[in-house]
Write an enzyme that holds these catalytic residues in place. Structure first.
Site, PDB file in Angstrom:
ATOM      1  CG  HIS B  34      -0.062   0.011   2.514  1.00  0.00           C
ATOM      2  ND1 HIS B  34       0.473  -1.143   3.029  1.00  0.00           N
ATOM      3  CD2 HIS B  34       0.354   1.011   3.333  1.00  0.00           C
ATOM      4  CE1 HIS B  34       1.171  -0.862   4.116  1.00  0.00           C
ATOM      5  NE2 HIS B  34       1.123   0.448   4.327  1.00  0.00           N
ATOM      6  CG  HIS B 115       6.953   5.175   1.158  1.00  0.00           C
ATOM      7  ND1 HIS B 115       6.492   6.205   1.965  1.00  0.00           N
ATOM      8  CD2 HIS B 115       6.984   4.070   1.946  1.00  0.00           C
ATOM      9  CE1 HIS B 115       6.281   5.746   3.183  1.00  0.00           C
ATOM     10  NE2 HIS B 115       6.554   4.441   3.200  1.00  0.00           N
TER      11      HIS B 115
END
Lengths: 172, 172
Positions: B34, B115
């Site tokens: 995720h 990220h």
């Protein structure tokens, strides 16, 4: 790609289920505790748009319902599975039926027995021991379910939620 | 209860991330790959209704955006983490900002660096080795993100999706 539809119950019920799953469920780390509404099925990614549209329609036409766990049970000897038995209320049965008709119809291997798995692929001795103990325990849990989740499976066997569907028109 | 907000990227990108996470990410089994939009935060269950209402508003006012992964990077020496670096596009930065203001404002420990983690809590030698190899690999992946997920954490540290939010008014 493999898809599935399930209800994730409250954190409280999931935590109880996980206290057993941690030791007895080989799929403990693949997906959180859940009640399967539609068995995993294969579909092309190109079909997803139509499928999800249909699933949204089913959700909109449904209403929140009460999920009632009233005892522990086992699928033995069909499979070495122990589960929390969920009351077969009309709301739940209808939802399952609608998610398995029309565009969403798929052959099912077994009738719908609403449940939350807490152990699977258990050795017979362990199954017998744990089931024996749990049969004597009383559980009486009720909660309102106002949503379900449409999931897809990753290559490692875990499931990711693609979309949560709210039941009825509430909330959105 | 602990809540968080994240984007689950496509199955394709999640499968790539998991091929590394399986070996290098201590939280591999806690949550699918995720991009965190809002760091985990504590809130009372009574606050959930207002919080989710606010989160829905943010989602409605936002638009789908392009997620672009363009290289591998590391947070070392702050933490022994390796990640897929995601381009800081205006859509993404705005979304992060809106999910951290008003009712949703919380103190953050670090600036937002979009990220997707593929390794964490790694030994220095392994981090150094893997990062050294990945720095030389090219990755150039683009996809459209049209939703994000609001999650809560169970007692065992895993995360369950409470609700997916579609960006803009499309889809619903």
């Amino acid at each position: 790609m493999k898809y599935g539809i399930a209800v994730f119950p409250s954190k409280q019920l999931q935590d109880i289920a996980n206290s057993y799953r941690k030791r007895y469920d080989t799929k403990y780390s693949k997906v959180p505790p859940h009640l399967t509404l539609k068995d995993p099925f294969e579909a092309e990614e190109e079909e997803l748009k139509d499928i999800i549209k249909e699933v949204r329609n089913v959700a909109k036409q449904a209403s929140p319902f009460t999920l009632e766990v009233y005892k522990y049970s086992s699928f033995y000897p069909a499979t070495n599975t122990i589960y929390m038995k969920v009351r077969e209320t009309s709301g739940l049965l209808e939802l399952n039926e609608k998610l398995n008709s029309g565009l969403l119809e798929r052959e099912t291997e077994h009738p719908f027995v609403p449940h939350i798995t807490i152990g699977q692929e258990m050795d017979y001795d362990e199954l017998s021991d744990v089931h024996g103990r749990l049969k004597l325990e009383s559980i009486n849990h009720e909660e309102t379910v106002d949503r379900f989740s449409f999931l897809y499976q990753l290559e490692n066997g875990t499931w990711t939620v693609y979309e949560t569907l709210l039941l009825g028109n509430g909330g959105q």
